[in-house]
Design a protein around this motif. Sequence first.
Motif, PDB file in Angstrom:
ATOM      1  N   ALA A 224       4.360  15.036  16.809  1.00  0.00           N
ATOM      2  CA  ALA A 224       4.424  16.111  15.820  1.00  0.00           C
ATOM      3  C   ALA A 224       4.162  15.637  14.403  1.00  0.00           C
ATOM      4  N   TYR A 225       4.193  14.320  14.194  1.00  0.00           N
ATOM      5  CA  TYR A 225       4.039  13.764  12.849  1.00  0.00           C
ATOM      6  C   TYR A 225       3.054  12.604  12.873  1.00  0.00           C
ATOM      7  N   GLU A 226       2.614  12.235  11.666  1.00  0.00           N
ATOM      8  CA  GLU A 226       1.704  11.105  11.513  1.00  0.00           C
ATOM      9  C   GLU A 226       2.135  10.296  10.303  1.00  0.00           C
ATOM     10  N   VAL A 227       2.264   8.984  10.480  1.00  0.00           N
ATOM     11  CA  VAL A 227       2.479   8.096   9.342  1.00  0.00           C
ATOM     12  C   VAL A 227       1.135   7.475   8.989  1.00  0.00           C
ATOM     13  N   GLN A 228       0.806   7.487   7.705  1.00  0.00           N
ATOM     14  CA  GLN A 228      -0.498   6.995   7.266  1.00  0.00           C
ATOM     15  C   GLN A 228      -0.315   5.938   6.181  1.00  0.00           C
ATOM     16  N   LEU A 229      -1.077   4.879   6.291  1.00  0.00           N
ATOM     17  CA  LEU A 229      -1.062   3.787   5.324  1.00  0.00           C
ATOM     18  C   LEU A 229      -2.431   3.718   4.664  1.00  0.00           C
ATOM     19  N   GLY A 230      -2.474   3.553   3.339  1.00  0.00           N
ATOM     20  CA  GLY A 230      -3.739   3.585   2.623  1.00  0.00           C
ATOM     21  C   GLY A 230      -4.074   2.320   1.851  1.00  0.00           C
ATOM     22  N   PRO A 231      -4.568   1.283   2.526  1.00  0.00           N
ATOM     23  CA  PRO A 231      -4.968   0.070   1.799  1.00  0.00           C
ATOM     24  C   PRO A 231      -6.105   0.313   0.806  1.00  0.00           C
ATOM     25  N   LEU A 232      -7.121   1.099   1.207  1.00  0.00           N
ATOM     26  CA  LEU A 232      -8.288   1.358   0.364  1.00  0.00           C
ATOM     27  C   LEU A 232      -8.827   0.061  -0.233  1.00  0.00           C
TER      28      LEU A 232
ATOM     29  N   LEU B 263      -5.046   3.787   7.745  1.00  0.00           N
ATOM     30  CA  LEU B 263      -4.616   3.734   9.137  1.00  0.00           C
ATOM     31  C   LEU B 263      -3.618   4.866   9.362  1.00  0.00           C
ATOM     32  N   ALA B 264      -3.526   5.332  10.611  1.00  0.00           N
ATOM     33  CA  ALA B 264      -2.573   6.383  10.930  1.00  0.00           C
ATOM     34  C   ALA B 264      -2.050   6.175  12.344  1.00  0.00           C
ATOM     35  N   ALA B 265      -0.754   6.467  12.528  1.00  0.00           N
ATOM     36  CA  ALA B 265      -0.127   6.322  13.842  1.00  0.00           C
ATOM     37  C   ALA B 265       0.773   7.515  14.104  1.00  0.00           C
ATOM     38  N   PRO B 266       0.935   7.900  15.367  1.00  0.00           N
ATOM     39  CA  PRO B 266       1.756   9.071  15.680  1.00  0.00           C
ATOM     40  C   PRO B 266       3.249   8.782  15.599  1.00  0.00           C
ATOM     41  N   VAL B 267       3.993   9.812  15.234  1.00  0.00           N
ATOM     42  CA  VAL B 267       5.453   9.773  15.234  1.00  0.00           C
ATOM     43  C   VAL B 267       5.910  10.928  16.124  1.00  0.00           C
ATOM     44  N   PHE B 268       6.798  10.631  17.082  1.00  0.00           N
ATOM     45  CA  PHE B 268       7.183  11.608  18.087  1.00  0.00           C
ATOM     46  C   PHE B 268       8.528  12.236  17.754  1.00  0.00           C
TER      47      PHE B 268
ATOM     48  N   CYS C  53       0.834  -1.208   0.000  1.00  0.00           N
ATOM     49  CA  CYS C  53       0.000   0.000   0.000  1.00  0.00           C
ATOM     50  C   CYS C  53       0.866   1.254   0.000  1.00  0.00           C
ATOM     51  N   GLY C  54       0.282   2.351  -0.436  1.00  0.00           N
ATOM     52  CA  GLY C  54       0.972   3.626  -0.371  1.00  0.00           C
ATOM     53  C   GLY C  54       1.012   4.152   1.051  1.00  0.00           C
ATOM     54  N   ALA C  55       2.023   4.996   1.330  1.00  0.00           N
ATOM     55  CA  ALA C  55       2.183   5.548   2.673  1.00  0.00           C
ATOM     56  C   ALA C  55       2.638   6.995   2.595  1.00  0.00           C
ATOM     57  N   THR C  56       2.299   7.764   3.614  1.00  0.00           N
ATOM     58  CA  THR C  56       2.724   9.154   3.700  1.00  0.00           C
ATOM     59  C   THR C  56       3.223   9.451   5.103  1.00  0.00           C
ATOM     60  N   LEU C  57       4.074  10.482   5.191  1.00  0.00           N
ATOM     61  CA  LEU C  57       4.456  11.054   6.472  1.00  0.00           C
ATOM     62  C   LEU C  57       4.048  12.518   6.439  1.00  0.00           C
ATOM     63  N   SER C  58       3.358  12.967   7.465  1.00  0.00           N
ATOM     64  CA  SER C  58       2.860  14.341   7.516  1.00  0.00           C
ATOM     65  C   SER C  58       3.252  15.011   8.819  1.00  0.00           C
ATOM     66  N   ARG C  59       3.451  16.311   8.732  1.00  0.00           N
ATOM     67  CA  ARG C  59       3.656  17.111   9.933  1.00  0.00           C
ATOM     68  C   ARG C  59       2.309  17.641  10.405  1.00  0.00           C
ATOM     69  N   ILE C  60       2.060  17.565  11.710  1.00  0.00           N
ATOM     70  CA  ILE C  60       0.788  18.001  12.263  1.00  0.00           C
ATOM     71  C   ILE C  60       0.997  19.308  13.019  1.00  0.00           C
ATOM     72  N   GLU C  61       0.364  20.357  12.557  1.00  0.00           N
ATOM     73  CA  GLU C  61       0.385  21.641  13.225  1.00  0.00           C
ATOM     74  C   GLU C  61      -1.002  21.899  13.824  1.00  0.00           C
ATOM     75  N   PRO C  62      -1.138  22.907  14.682  1.00  0.00           N
ATOM     76  CA  PRO C  62      -2.429  23.102  15.346  1.00  0.00           C
ATOM     77  C   PRO C  62      -3.612  23.254  14.404  1.00  0.00           C
ATOM     78  N   ASP C  63      -3.362  23.775  13.192  1.00  0.00           N
ATOM     79  CA  ASP C  63      -4.492  24.027  12.302  1.00  0.00           C
ATOM     80  C   ASP C  63      -4.459  23.246  10.999  1.00  0.00           C
ATOM     81  N   ARG C  64      -3.390  22.462  10.767  1.00  0.00           N
ATOM     82  CA  ARG C  64      -3.310  21.777   9.483  1.00  0.00           C
ATOM     83  C   ARG C  64      -2.354  20.593   9.532  1.00  0.00           C
ATOM     84  N   LEU C  65      -2.517  19.730   8.536  1.00  0.00           N
ATOM     85  CA  LEU C  65      -1.656  18.579   8.309  1.00  0.00           C
ATOM     86  C   LEU C  65      -0.959  18.814   6.974  1.00  0.00           C
ATOM     87  N   THR C  66       0.377  18.717   6.946  1.00  0.00           N
ATOM     88  CA  THR C  66       1.143  18.951   5.719  1.00  0.00           C
ATOM     89  C   THR C  66       1.905  17.690   5.340  1.00  0.00           C
TER      90      THR C  66
END
Length: 289
Positions: free
Chosen positions: A251-259, A239-244, A95-108
């Motif tokens: 501060a980050y989130e790794v996301q996996l997309g089986p769909l 699915l998504a899990a926190p990264v510290f 599956c595809g995966a992403t890493l995102s930074r989580i800020e108070p108002d947005r996910l990048t």
Amino acid sequence: MPDRSPSPPTRRVVEVISLLTAAPEPISVAGIADRLDIARATATAILAELDSAGWVVRDPNRGYAIGPTLASLGNSALPQGVGDILTALTTRTGCGATLSRIEPDRLTVLDVRHGPDRVVPGIPVGHRIPLRFPAGASVMPWRAATEQNTWLAAAPDSDRRTASTLLALVRERGVAVFRPLADDAGMVDLLADLLGAMGPELRQPHLRTRVLRQLAALTSRPYTKTELDSDTTLPLSYLAAPVFDTAGSAAYEVQLGPLRATTTKPERDEYIAATLDAARSLTATMNSR
């Protein structure tokens, strides 16, 4: 449709960079011009400037890809090894995966890795998502109380209790797991296949945004504890899990997309285990800088 961008030339540069960032292989000038619906001369001029700055490179077959200068800018905040961990996750799960930074108002989105069986549909590096329920659910249990309260308050009234229950479940299990809305599996497959085929290459950015928004709406029902523990065959969106980070903040989130329209419990358990393993490895890498 008229171009409503305040600076069409700038927008075209952004679209070229976004296209090449997400493309799995180099693209020719003609391919770029066709996919973005711009003149070949315009594409050539943009690529020439980007090439001279080291932002793109041209391969022997005259295809263009992201160059080392832009790649280093995009990954400057990420330690070496992050990409390898995401690639290992996609290899393990297909599956595809992403890493995102989580800020108070947005996910990048900071990094995107396509899987051999399923790409990450339509989400380029730099893509931003407003941090509203359910986005950011995997990190929210470890964020400040003020952020949690803002996140919960922004959830629709019908989802308020679900959001609170979801935070408790994520804190217990370390992962957020989502499914399509009831009876939407066929539509999810259709939208995912569309974005998998066209993805960031959809010619009209506003259309890509609309399709992504619709896909998110159809795939973001959080699983309950009872459902996750069930032996029933169930659909699975992502699915998504926190990264510290080094300060111990989620501060980050790794996301996996089986769909996937159907998954058995062992399959779901493996997706969860793979996501959690990747999150732990990413946390260790973040803390090794």
